[in-house]
Design an enzyme around this catalytic site. Structure first.
Site, PDB file in Angstrom:
ATOM      1  N   VAL A  89     -39.928 -50.394 -57.896  1.00 20.10           N
ATOM      2  CA  VAL A  89     -40.601 -49.224 -58.771  1.00 20.10           C
ATOM      3  C   VAL A  89     -40.531 -48.321 -58.931  1.00 20.10           C
ATOM      4  CG1 VAL A  89     -42.937 -47.902 -58.251  1.00 20.10           C
ATOM      5  CG2 VAL A  89     -42.850 -49.534 -57.113  1.00 20.10           C
ATOM      6  N   HIS A  93     -37.725 -43.535 -53.678  1.00 23.51           N
ATOM      7  CA  HIS A  93     -38.531 -43.436 -52.673  1.00 23.51           C
ATOM      8  C   HIS A  93     -37.915 -43.801 -51.494  1.00 23.51           C
ATOM      9  CE1 HIS A  93     -39.495 -48.048 -54.549  1.00 23.51           C
ATOM     10  NE2 HIS A  93     -39.316 -48.158 -53.229  1.00 23.51           N
ATOM     11  N   HIS A  95     -38.133 -45.748 -48.067  1.00 24.50           N
ATOM     12  CA  HIS A  95     -38.402 -46.467 -46.815  1.00 24.50           C
ATOM     13  C   HIS A  95     -38.360 -45.964 -45.349  1.00 24.50           C
ATOM     14  CE1 HIS A  95     -40.179 -49.962 -49.724  1.00 24.50           C
ATOM     15  NE2 HIS A  95     -39.059 -49.886 -50.079  1.00 24.50           N
TER      16      HIS A  95
END
Length: 148
Positions: A89, A93, A95
Protein backbone atom coordinates in the site's frame (compact mmCIF):
# COMPACT_ATOMS: atom_id res chain seq x y z
CA UNK A 1 -7.18 9.29 -5.06
CA UNK A 2 -7.21 8.22 -1.40
CA UNK A 3 -5.10 5.24 -0.42
CA UNK A 4 -6.63 2.05 0.93
CA UNK A 5 -5.47 3.05 4.41
CA UNK A 6 -7.03 6.51 4.13
CA UNK A 7 -10.30 4.85 3.16
CA UNK A 8 -10.04 2.63 6.25
CA UNK A 9 -9.24 5.63 8.48
CA UNK A 10 -12.18 7.56 7.01
CA UNK A 11 -14.54 4.63 7.64
CA UNK A 12 -15.23 3.86 3.98
CA UNK A 13 -13.75 0.38 4.48
CA UNK A 14 -14.09 -1.49 7.79
CA UNK A 15 -11.10 -1.58 10.12
CA UNK A 16 -10.32 -3.02 13.54
CA UNK A 17 -8.88 -0.04 15.40
CA UNK A 18 -6.93 -0.42 18.62
CA UNK A 19 -5.41 3.10 18.83
CA UNK A 20 -6.22 6.56 17.52
CA UNK A 21 -4.76 10.00 18.08
CA UNK A 22 -4.56 13.17 16.02
CA UNK A 23 -1.58 11.95 13.95
CA UNK A 24 -1.82 8.16 13.77
CA UNK A 25 -4.07 5.15 14.02
CA UNK A 26 -3.37 1.50 14.67
CA UNK A 27 -5.53 -1.22 13.20
CA UNK A 28 -5.36 -4.97 12.75
CA UNK A 29 -4.19 -6.35 9.45
CA UNK A 30 -6.52 -8.71 7.60
CA UNK A 31 -3.57 -11.01 6.83
CA UNK A 32 -1.76 -11.42 10.15
CA UNK A 33 1.59 -13.11 10.58
CA UNK A 34 0.59 -13.74 14.22
CA UNK A 35 -2.39 -13.03 16.46
CA UNK A 36 -2.28 -9.34 17.41
CA UNK A 37 -0.41 -8.20 14.26
CA UNK A 38 -1.29 -4.53 13.71
CA UNK A 39 -0.31 -1.62 11.50
CA UNK A 40 0.70 1.81 12.79
CA UNK A 41 -0.42 4.27 10.11
CA UNK A 42 -0.19 8.06 9.95
CA UNK A 43 -3.43 9.84 9.19
CA UNK A 44 -1.57 11.92 6.61
CA UNK A 45 -0.88 10.18 3.31
CA UNK A 46 2.87 9.70 3.18
CA UNK A 47 4.00 7.21 0.54
CA UNK A 48 7.37 6.07 1.92
CA UNK A 49 8.93 6.21 5.35
CA UNK A 50 11.87 8.07 3.79
CA UNK A 51 9.47 10.90 2.89
CA UNK A 52 8.08 11.37 6.41
CA UNK A 53 9.30 14.24 8.54
CA UNK A 54 11.29 13.51 11.69
CA UNK A 55 8.44 14.42 14.05
CA UNK A 56 6.01 12.06 12.35
CA UNK A 57 8.52 9.19 12.33
CA UNK A 58 9.26 9.76 16.01
CA UNK A 59 5.54 9.78 16.82
CA UNK A 60 4.93 6.54 14.90
CA UNK A 61 7.78 4.85 16.77
CA UNK A 62 6.44 5.97 20.16
CA UNK A 63 3.00 4.62 19.24
CA UNK A 64 4.57 1.38 17.95
CA UNK A 65 6.48 0.98 21.23
CA UNK A 66 3.33 1.58 23.27
CA UNK A 67 1.36 -0.95 21.23
CA UNK A 68 4.30 -3.38 21.34
CA UNK A 69 4.37 -3.27 25.13
CA UNK A 70 0.66 -4.07 25.17
CA UNK A 71 1.25 -6.98 22.76
CA UNK A 72 3.97 -8.36 25.02
CA UNK A 73 1.56 -8.22 27.97
CA UNK A 74 -1.37 -9.71 26.04
CA UNK A 75 0.64 -12.51 24.41
CA UNK A 76 3.08 -13.67 27.09
CA UNK A 77 6.41 -14.97 25.89
CA UNK A 78 6.49 -12.74 22.83
CA UNK A 79 8.54 -9.75 21.80
CA UNK A 80 7.12 -6.92 19.76
CA UNK A 81 8.81 -6.92 16.38
CA UNK A 82 8.72 -4.13 13.79
CA UNK A 83 8.71 -4.42 10.03
CA UNK A 84 8.64 -1.49 7.63
CA UNK A 85 8.23 -2.80 4.10
CA UNK A 86 5.98 -0.39 2.25
CA UNK A 87 5.30 -2.32 -0.94
CA UNK A 88 1.65 -3.35 -0.77
CA UNK A 89 0.00 0.00 0.00
CA UNK A 90 1.55 3.36 -0.97
CA UNK A 91 0.89 4.78 2.52
CA UNK A 92 3.56 4.60 5.22
CA UNK A 93 2.84 1.89 7.77
CA UNK A 94 4.75 0.03 10.45
CA UNK A 95 3.91 -3.60 11.17
CA UNK A 96 4.00 -4.41 14.90
CA UNK A 97 3.95 -8.16 15.39
CA UNK A 98 4.04 -10.26 18.57
CA UNK A 99 6.70 -12.87 17.82
CA UNK A 100 8.81 -15.47 19.57
CA UNK A 101 11.58 -15.48 16.96
CA UNK A 102 12.79 -13.92 13.72
CA UNK A 103 11.60 -16.89 11.67
CA UNK A 104 8.01 -15.88 12.37
CA UNK A 105 8.43 -12.50 10.67
CA UNK A 106 8.20 -13.63 7.07
CA UNK A 107 5.23 -12.33 5.12
CA UNK A 108 5.08 -15.86 3.70
CA UNK A 109 3.56 -16.70 7.11
CA UNK A 110 0.68 -14.24 6.63
CA UNK A 111 -2.72 -15.88 6.94
CA UNK A 112 -5.58 -14.62 4.78
CA UNK A 113 -8.06 -17.20 6.05
CA UNK A 114 -8.42 -16.03 9.67
CA UNK A 115 -12.11 -15.84 10.63
CA UNK A 116 -13.42 -12.33 11.34
CA UNK A 117 -14.36 -13.36 14.88
CA UNK A 118 -10.74 -14.35 15.57
CA UNK A 119 -9.43 -11.05 14.18
CA UNK A 120 -11.95 -9.19 16.36
CA UNK A 121 -10.95 -11.19 19.45
CA UNK A 122 -7.23 -10.48 18.94
CA UNK A 123 -7.92 -6.76 18.45
CA UNK A 124 -10.06 -6.66 21.61
CA UNK A 125 -7.34 -8.46 23.55
CA UNK A 126 -4.85 -5.78 22.48
CA UNK A 127 -7.35 -2.97 23.21
CA UNK A 128 -7.84 -4.38 26.72
CA UNK A 129 -4.07 -4.50 27.30
CA UNK A 130 -3.70 -0.89 26.13
CA UNK A 131 -6.46 0.20 28.54
CA UNK A 132 -4.87 -1.77 31.38
CA UNK A 133 -1.55 -0.04 30.72
CA UNK A 134 -3.16 3.40 31.05
CA UNK A 135 -3.82 4.28 27.41
CA UNK A 136 -7.63 4.23 27.42
CA UNK A 137 -7.74 7.80 26.09
CA UNK A 138 -6.27 6.53 22.81
CA UNK A 139 -8.37 3.38 22.49
CA UNK A 140 -11.35 4.18 20.25
CA UNK A 141 -14.76 3.56 21.83
CA UNK A 142 -15.72 1.21 19.01
CA UNK A 143 -13.51 -1.43 17.42
CA UNK A 144 -14.54 -0.28 13.93
CA UNK A 145 -13.91 3.44 14.40
CA UNK A 146 -10.82 5.65 14.18
CA UNK A 147 -12.58 8.35 16.20
CA UNK A 148 -11.99 8.82 19.90
Amino acid sequence: MATLFTRIIDGEIPGRFVWADDRAVVFATIAPIADGHVLVVPRAEVDRFTEADDDLLAHLMVVARTVGRAQEAAWEGTRAALVVAGFEVPHLHVHVVPARGEGELSFANARSDVPAADLDAAAERLRDALRTQGHAAHVPAALGSAAL
